[in-house]
Scaffold this motif. Sequence first.
Motif, PDB file in Angstrom:
ATOM      1  N   GLY A 186       0.807  -1.227   0.000  1.00 31.29           N
ATOM      2  CA  GLY A 186       0.000   0.000   0.000  1.00 31.29           C
ATOM      3  C   GLY A 186       0.825   1.254   0.000  1.00 31.29           C
ATOM      4  O   GLY A 186       0.349   2.312   0.415  1.00 31.29           O
ATOM      5  N   GLN A 187       2.098   1.165  -0.445  1.00 36.92           N
ATOM      6  CA  GLN A 187       2.971   2.342  -0.419  1.00 36.92           C
ATOM      7  C   GLN A 187       2.459   3.436  -1.363  1.00 36.92           C
ATOM      8  O   GLN A 187       2.030   3.173  -2.475  1.00 36.92           O
ATOM      9  CB  GLN A 187       4.396   1.928  -0.809  1.00 36.92           C
ATOM     10  N   ARG A 188       2.530   4.692  -0.875  1.00 38.69           N
ATOM     11  CA  ARG A 188       2.096   5.853  -1.674  1.00 38.69           C
ATOM     12  C   ARG A 188       3.096   6.985  -1.547  1.00 38.69           C
ATOM     13  O   ARG A 188       3.896   7.032  -0.607  1.00 38.69           O
ATOM     14  CB  ARG A 188       0.709   6.326  -1.233  1.00 38.69           C
ATOM     15  N   THR A 189       3.028   7.911  -2.480  1.00 37.00           N
ATOM     16  CA  THR A 189       3.870   9.099  -2.421  1.00 37.00           C
ATOM     17  C   THR A 189       3.271  10.079  -1.413  1.00 37.00           C
ATOM     18  O   THR A 189       2.177   9.884  -0.874  1.00 37.00           O
ATOM     19  CB  THR A 189       3.952   9.774  -3.795  1.00 37.00           C
ATOM     20  N   GLU A 190       4.015  11.179  -1.176  1.00 38.64           N
ATOM     21  CA  GLU A 190       3.501  12.206  -0.255  1.00 38.64           C
ATOM     22  C   GLU A 190       2.199  12.799  -0.783  1.00 38.64           C
ATOM     23  O   GLU A 190       1.380  13.306  -0.011  1.00 38.64           O
ATOM     24  CB  GLU A 190       4.544  13.304  -0.068  1.00 38.64           C
ATOM     25  N   GLN A 191       2.024  12.728  -2.091  1.00 42.66           N
ATOM     26  CA  GLN A 191       0.797  13.271  -2.674  1.00 42.66           C
ATOM     27  C   GLN A 191      -0.337  12.232  -2.673  1.00 42.66           C
ATOM     28  O   GLN A 191      -1.430  12.486  -3.166  1.00 42.66           O
ATOM     29  CB  GLN A 191       1.051  13.738  -4.118  1.00 42.66           C
ATOM     30  N   GLY A 192      -0.047  11.036  -2.121  1.00 46.43           N
ATOM     31  CA  GLY A 192      -1.073  10.014  -2.012  1.00 46.43           C
ATOM     32  C   GLY A 192      -1.208   9.117  -3.223  1.00 46.43           C
ATOM     33  O   GLY A 192      -2.132   8.305  -3.300  1.00 46.43           O
ATOM     34  N   GLU A 193      -0.301   9.248  -4.190  1.00 41.26           N
ATOM     35  CA  GLU A 193      -0.372   8.392  -5.367  1.00 41.26           C
ATOM     36  C   GLU A 193       0.256   7.024  -5.061  1.00 41.26           C
ATOM     37  O   GLU A 193       1.316   6.955  -4.426  1.00 41.26           O
ATOM     38  CB  GLU A 193       0.364   9.034  -6.536  1.00 41.26           C
ATOM     39  N   PRO A 194      -0.344   5.927  -5.500  1.00 43.80           N
ATOM     40  CA  PRO A 194       0.263   4.606  -5.286  1.00 43.80           C
ATOM     41  C   PRO A 194       1.531   4.458  -6.113  1.00 43.80           C
ATOM     42  O   PRO A 194       1.615   4.967  -7.241  1.00 43.80           O
ATOM     43  CB  PRO A 194      -0.833   3.636  -5.745  1.00 43.80           C
ATOM     44  N   THR A 195       2.506   3.779  -5.548  1.00 43.66           N
ATOM     45  CA  THR A 195       3.770   3.533  -6.267  1.00 43.66           C
ATOM     46  C   THR A 195       3.774   2.113  -6.811  1.00 43.66           C
ATOM     47  O   THR A 195       3.105   1.221  -6.291  1.00 43.66           O
ATOM     48  CB  THR A 195       4.978   3.736  -5.350  1.00 43.66           C
ATOM     49  N   HIS A 196       4.578   1.939  -7.855  1.00 42.57           N
ATOM     50  CA  HIS A 196       4.628   0.652  -8.551  1.00 42.57           C
ATOM     51  C   HIS A 196       6.080   0.219  -8.715  1.00 42.57           C
ATOM     52  O   HIS A 196       6.924   1.020  -9.154  1.00 42.57           O
ATOM     53  CB  HIS A 196       3.967   0.756  -9.939  1.00 42.57           C
ATOM     54  N   ALA A 197       6.361  -1.054  -8.364  1.00 43.80           N
ATOM     55  CA  ALA A 197       7.699  -1.609  -8.599  1.00 43.80           C
ATOM     56  C   ALA A 197       7.918  -1.719 -10.101  1.00 43.80           C
ATOM     57  O   ALA A 197       7.092  -2.299 -10.821  1.00 43.80           O
ATOM     58  CB  ALA A 197       7.823  -2.980  -7.939  1.00 43.80           C
ATOM     59  N   ALA A 198       9.003  -1.128 -10.571  1.00 43.66           N
ATOM     60  CA  ALA A 198       9.247  -1.066 -12.017  1.00 43.66           C
ATOM     61  C   ALA A 198       9.484  -2.455 -12.592  1.00 43.66           C
ATOM     62  O   ALA A 198      10.299  -3.230 -12.087  1.00 43.66           O
ATOM     63  CB  ALA A 198      10.439  -0.164 -12.306  1.00 43.66           C
ATOM     64  N   SER A 199       8.786  -2.789 -13.664  1.00 43.11           N
ATOM     65  CA  SER A 199       9.038  -4.037 -14.381  1.00 43.11           C
ATOM     66  C   SER A 199      10.386  -3.928 -15.104  1.00 43.11           C
ATOM     67  O   SER A 199      10.830  -2.839 -15.474  1.00 43.11           O
ATOM     68  CB  SER A 199       7.920  -4.298 -15.394  1.00 43.11           C
ATOM     69  N   HIS A 200      11.020  -5.070 -15.324  1.00 42.04           N
ATOM     70  CA  HIS A 200      12.363  -5.058 -15.906  1.00 42.04           C
ATOM     71  C   HIS A 200      12.648  -6.423 -16.531  1.00 42.04           C
ATOM     72  O   HIS A 200      11.949  -7.400 -16.297  1.00 42.04           O
ATOM     73  CB  HIS A 200      13.414  -4.739 -14.838  1.00 42.04           C
ATOM     74  N   TRP A 201      13.690  -6.464 -17.351  1.00 42.85           N
ATOM     75  CA  TRP A 201      14.103  -7.699 -18.019  1.00 42.85           C
ATOM     76  C   TRP A 201      15.381  -8.236 -17.386  1.00 42.85           C
ATOM     77  O   TRP A 201      16.222  -7.468 -16.897  1.00 42.85           O
ATOM     78  CB  TRP A 201      14.352  -7.445 -19.507  1.00 42.85           C
ATOM     79  N   HIS A 202      15.498  -9.544 -17.410  1.00 39.75           N
ATOM     80  CA  HIS A 202      16.774 -10.208 -17.114  1.00 39.75           C
ATOM     81  C   HIS A 202      17.212 -10.881 -18.414  1.00 39.75           C
ATOM     82  O   HIS A 202      16.775 -11.992 -18.725  1.00 39.75           O
ATOM     83  CB  HIS A 202      16.602 -11.254 -16.008  1.00 39.75           C
TER      84      HIS A 202
END
Length: 604
Positions: A186-202
Amino acid sequence: MCARIHPMKGLVLEQIEFKPPTDREYAGYKRVLDQLWLAQLNVPYDNGLVQYDDITSFGFGGDHLIPQTDVTCPGNALEVAQTKLLEGILVTRAVPGICVQEVPTGLATHSLEAIGTKEFRIAEQGSALEVSSLAKISWYEYQQKITFDDHGEIDVALGATGDVAPGGVGGAMFGTDPAYGWQLGGQRTEQGEPTHAASHWHNAIWRVDFGIDRGERQYVEQWDYDNVAEPGAVPKLTGTSLRKQRAFHAVPGKTMEHDTWFRVLNPDSLNADGHPRSYEIVNRNLPHREIDVFAPLMSFTNVHPCQEYASMNLHAGCPGESVLDYVTDAEGELDDPVAWVNVGFHHIDRDEDQSPMHMHWQRFQLVPRDFFAQKPTIADDRACINGAGWIDSLDSPCVATNLAAPTVTAVGDEVSVGTTLHATPGRWNERRTSWEYSYLWLRDGQPIIGGDDAHPLGRDYVVTAADQGARLSVRVTASHPGFPSGHADSDPLQVPPSNLWPTGSPTRTAIKKVKVQESRNGKASGRARLRISVTAENATPTGNVTIRVKQGKRVVFKSVQRLRRGTTATTVRRLHAGRYTIVARYPGDAAARKSKAKTALRVR
């Protein structure tokens, strides 16, 4: 094989060879690969802010190598010597850096063979040898694991565990745009926007240097399948092969179809069926289509000493180059191939990746294709199944199998000296072939010594005086060229003891020590030449004499000698200094009674 830890590549395997469990295919070891290592691990994030080259920028050896423990390595942890400069001082350490262990692979084969039945036939559990190492790069922890199974397949895998990175440069790891990642918790920014773990390639590329049977020339062959049926008809697929003459890239949708596959073969190394030995590359991973270096599923070049890494090459002979350059600059025929195998994995984080993250794998397989005429672990009773033509013989295994035991019967009403015994082979499976039978006669379970020290081998046997009181049986061997043989014993037939037979002439057994060579310094170099004679009134004894030499209660020598004109001789070797007792027993025959002789022997 040889296994070592390289400061950048991590686990490096060289001179990989395979030996079957039997010599049915070939004796000793045959080479499969000359070298195998991870040539690059590229990690670009979907938001385009960062991109890492974990091999060439960090390395899987050196300080990044994680020592093994009993948990990470239940098998054998091999020590790895490492050296580095620390504040201008050369420091050496030895850590348990390579794990080697045998692991079960589960059910390997199961076959009922007979169609429509549930009769148990063959079931085997498989096993494999795992060679692995661990390395920590930032928040990720990687396991390089190469698995060699018992029928020659090689599984090449890179596993990733550790933790999801908590932050990053410029918000690279956790952004607010859901198009580039996945919301964790449920992590959010100070402005209340939800954050997303960046997708990436291996983007992992392995360098595979083939060495099929140490061939001076090896070829890459591409197989493509096309539907040649009329539109709307049942698909009709044709397979066509193409030998690749020059270095090339295999790019899905451009130079290869989804059902294209590749193998590396040695045209000069043939299996027992005359087919060239090869290994197929099985790679069903996803390449990163937007980065040119990682767009090919595979690339093939000739061996070149400076081409060590798939990108950002560190070798001074061709610095900074990539597999794109290796293919472009290649000259000459492709006859000593290296495969650059791309096992791309698009990691879209999920809630379950927290924390620590469960291991996720990206892998490919090297599978023997005609390296053997049959699988190296084939059971004996399937060894004759090779190609078409066996389907009509579903009821029987290949090995000679006894279904009803052999029999022994006496010709006449009673068993006595001179009685002929007759053997039958019993009943054997004969669906796949017709067996040839041989016969070995046994006295009390031991082979009978016949004339000139040979064993009676025919179907008929004549009872002798030496058989009095013994149990006679026959051992039948069923055989046929190219098929495993089988053996079966008959039930024993009891021969009446000698005291139930008419007594013959009295006999006398005598032992004469012809020569004794003394031992030296108590060493076992003494030997005695013994001569035994058996005499009888009005008869010449026939048959065998049993000779035993004892030291105390221990029998140090035993032999059965056939009489010739009433005499026989033998040599007893390797006698230590000491006292011995010699006993010779004659069991009697139809004309002479049994007797024995006993004498002492001293070796100094």
